[in-house]
Design an enzyme around this catalytic site. Sequence first.
Site, short mmCIF file in Angstrom:
data_model
loop_
_atom_site.label_atom_id
_atom_site.label_comp_id
_atom_site.label_asym_id
_atom_site.label_seq_id
_atom_site.Cartn_x
_atom_site.Cartn_y
_atom_site.Cartn_z
N THR A 158 -6.50 4.77 -0.13
CA THR A 158 -7.69 5.48 0.32
C THR A 158 -7.37 6.98 0.30
O THR A 158 -6.35 7.40 0.85
CB THR A 158 -8.09 5.01 1.74
OG1 THR A 158 -8.35 3.61 1.68
CG2 THR A 158 -9.33 5.74 2.23
N GLU A 363 -5.92 -3.40 5.55
CA GLU A 363 -4.97 -3.35 6.68
C GLU A 363 -4.54 -4.75 7.13
O GLU A 363 -4.38 -5.01 8.32
CB GLU A 363 -5.54 -2.52 7.84
CG GLU A 363 -5.73 -1.07 7.41
CD GLU A 363 -5.84 -0.09 8.56
OE1 GLU A 363 -5.23 -0.32 9.61
OE2 GLU A 363 -6.52 0.92 8.36
C1 FAD Z 1 -10.99 -0.41 -0.44
C2 FAD Z 1 -9.54 -0.61 -0.12
C3 FAD Z 1 -8.84 0.39 0.53
C4 FAD Z 1 -7.46 0.23 0.79
N1 FAD Z 1 -6.78 1.28 1.35
C5 FAD Z 1 -5.43 1.20 1.45
C6 FAD Z 1 -4.66 2.33 1.85
O1 FAD Z 1 -5.20 3.39 2.17
N2 FAD Z 1 -3.31 2.23 1.85
C7 FAD Z 1 -2.67 1.07 1.50
O2 FAD Z 1 -1.44 1.05 1.53
N3 FAD Z 1 -3.37 -0.03 1.12
C8 FAD Z 1 -4.73 0.02 1.07
N4 FAD Z 1 -5.45 -1.08 0.65
C9 FAD Z 1 -4.73 -2.29 0.26
C10 FAD Z 1 -4.93 -3.48 1.20
O3 FAD Z 1 -4.26 -3.24 2.42
C11 FAD Z 1 -4.44 -4.71 0.46
O4 FAD Z 1 -5.38 -4.98 -0.57
C12 FAD Z 1 -4.29 -5.93 1.37
O5 FAD Z 1 -3.23 -5.74 2.27
C13 FAD Z 1 -4.06 -7.22 0.57
O6 FAD Z 1 -3.06 -7.07 -0.37
P1 FAD Z 1 -3.31 -7.56 -1.91
O7 FAD Z 1 -4.60 -6.94 -2.32
O8 FAD Z 1 -2.11 -7.26 -2.70
O9 FAD Z 1 -3.52 -9.10 -1.79
P2 FAD Z 1 -2.34 -10.23 -1.82
O10 FAD Z 1 -1.29 -9.87 -0.86
O11 FAD Z 1 -1.96 -10.47 -3.23
O12 FAD Z 1 -3.13 -11.48 -1.28
C14 FAD Z 1 -3.90 -12.34 -2.09
C15 FAD Z 1 -4.35 -13.52 -1.21
O13 FAD Z 1 -3.18 -14.25 -0.79
C16 FAD Z 1 -3.17 -14.36 0.61
N5 FAD Z 1 -1.79 -14.36 1.11
C17 FAD Z 1 -0.78 -13.51 0.78
N6 FAD Z 1 0.33 -13.80 1.48
C18 FAD Z 1 0.02 -14.83 2.29
C19 FAD Z 1 0.74 -15.59 3.25
N7 FAD Z 1 2.02 -15.32 3.55
N8 FAD Z 1 0.10 -16.60 3.88
C20 FAD Z 1 -1.18 -16.89 3.59
N9 FAD Z 1 -1.91 -16.21 2.68
C21 FAD Z 1 -1.34 -15.20 2.05
C22 FAD Z 1 -3.94 -13.15 1.11
O14 FAD Z 1 -4.41 -13.32 2.43
C23 FAD Z 1 -5.04 -13.08 0.08
O15 FAD Z 1 -6.05 -14.00 0.40
C24 FAD Z 1 -6.82 -0.96 0.43
C25 FAD Z 1 -7.53 -1.98 -0.21
C26 FAD Z 1 -8.86 -1.82 -0.50
C27 FAD Z 1 -9.59 -2.92 -1.24
#
Ligand code: FAD
Length: 380
Positions: A158, A363
């Site tokens: 962000t 988050e």
């Molecule tokens: C609009 C937006 C703004 C954002 N802003 C920021 C920011 O400012 N800074 C920043 O650092 N990040 C930011 N993010 C990132 C956000 O925090 C991540 O997208 C989020 O933490 C999920 O990570 P991922 O997208 O890699 O999904 P993944 O970790 O790949 O997850 C995919 C799926 O698998 C599930 N999963 C993963 N591990 C497990 C587990 N151990 N047990 C059960 N289920 C699991 C998840 O719940 C999800 O359903 C932002 C994201 C968006 C979309």
Amino acid sequence: MDFRLTEEQELLRRSVREFADIEMRPHIMEWDDAQHFPIELMPRLAALGLLGIQFPEAYGGAGMSAVDYCICIEELARVDPSVALSVAAHNGLCSAHIGLFGTEAQKQKYLVPLARGEKIGAWGLTESTSGSDAAGMRTTAVRAGSCWVLNGSKTFTTHGRVGDIMVAMAVTDRAGGSKGISAFILEKGTPGLAPGKKENKLGMRASDTSEVIFEDCRIPDDQLLGEAGQGFVNTMQVLDAGRIGIAALSVGLAQGAYEAALQYAKERRAFGKTISSFQAIQWKLADNATRIEAARLLTYRAAYLKDQGRRMTLESAMAKLYASEIAVKAADDCVQIHGGYGFVKDYPAEKFFRDVKLTTIGEGTSEIQRLVIARRLLTR
Ligand SMILES: Cc1cc2nc3c(=O)[nH]c(=O)nc-3n(C[C@H](O)[C@H](O)[C@H](O)COP(=O)(O)OP(=O)(O)OC[C@H]3O[C@@H](n4cnc5c(N)ncnc54)[C@H](O)[C@@H]3O)c2cc1C
């Protein structure tokens, strides 16, 4: 136990609500369509203290409490969740990390302009191959004399394009695992630091989200934030509080969607009556109003604990999980109550429906909140 807000808090709610209704509401669809980050709004948010809500006045902040913070984020999200997301990320991630773990010199140099709203903050933890599993990051920072050299990239940051000051996490000791990650402060314009792809998003489109790339990005040692190796541990503390902000955002979004549905239900007629006279609609309204109150109480309790200086890992995860999931339901019901008009952009339902999905992902996803909650329950 006293559930009433103080007179000052009621006044704060009215001021932020008025600001959002007058200064934001007329523009939100235009910002959403164009994916325009409303930089022009920042000085006005700053004038209300909304870019330094919880930081002491000595550091340019408004010196408000965590409960006050929730009220502000709720009222922004009731009108435009994407502005609320930007304000929450600026306050609760970048600035909070520096406020919690920065040296006095770092606070003077970086926190003061952030809290005054003269600079915009970004915070990079997530990478393309590590989101929930954040400690699996690949970005590295290697010591070179009195400097650190960063290489790698962050995803979904962000304010990745519009941010002036960024806190980024990088691996400094691969063998150390989660204890081998450190946090750094980076300034826009530093050679080797560049924004990457701007994300074209489903919702929260007025909040800037992009990649950030580090290519031999050299920064002085005094931009190490907190102790070397403690970056990930500190990040977990930042997120404990940050999640209260996303919970408040969810409550505000749900409130906005509920109010839009209520108003529409009282106006729309079918079968010779307003649709609000049908029990099926009344039950949706009643259930949403009840769930929103429950989510607000969970959120304020987590904020209260933060204000008391108590640990609130469990309570903030519960608040974030519940508030985001009931907000999804509130936005869904809002569209349903609007019928076909919920599916078009002339009414606010459609935008709430798109914006809300971020709340169960950002988050820490709902699955990760459940994991945090279960871990705390099992180790008590
Ligand atoms: C609009 C937006 C703004 C954002 N802003 C920021 C920011 O400012 N800074 C920043 O650092 N990040 C930011 N993010 C990132 C956000 O925090 C991540 O997208 C989020 O933490 C999920 O990570 P991922 O997208 O890699 O999904 P993944 O970790 O790949 O997850 C995919 C799926 O698998 C599930 N999963 C993963 N591990 C497990 C587990 N151990 N047990 C059960 N289920 C699991 C998840 O719940 C999800 O359903 C932002 C994201 C968006 C979309």
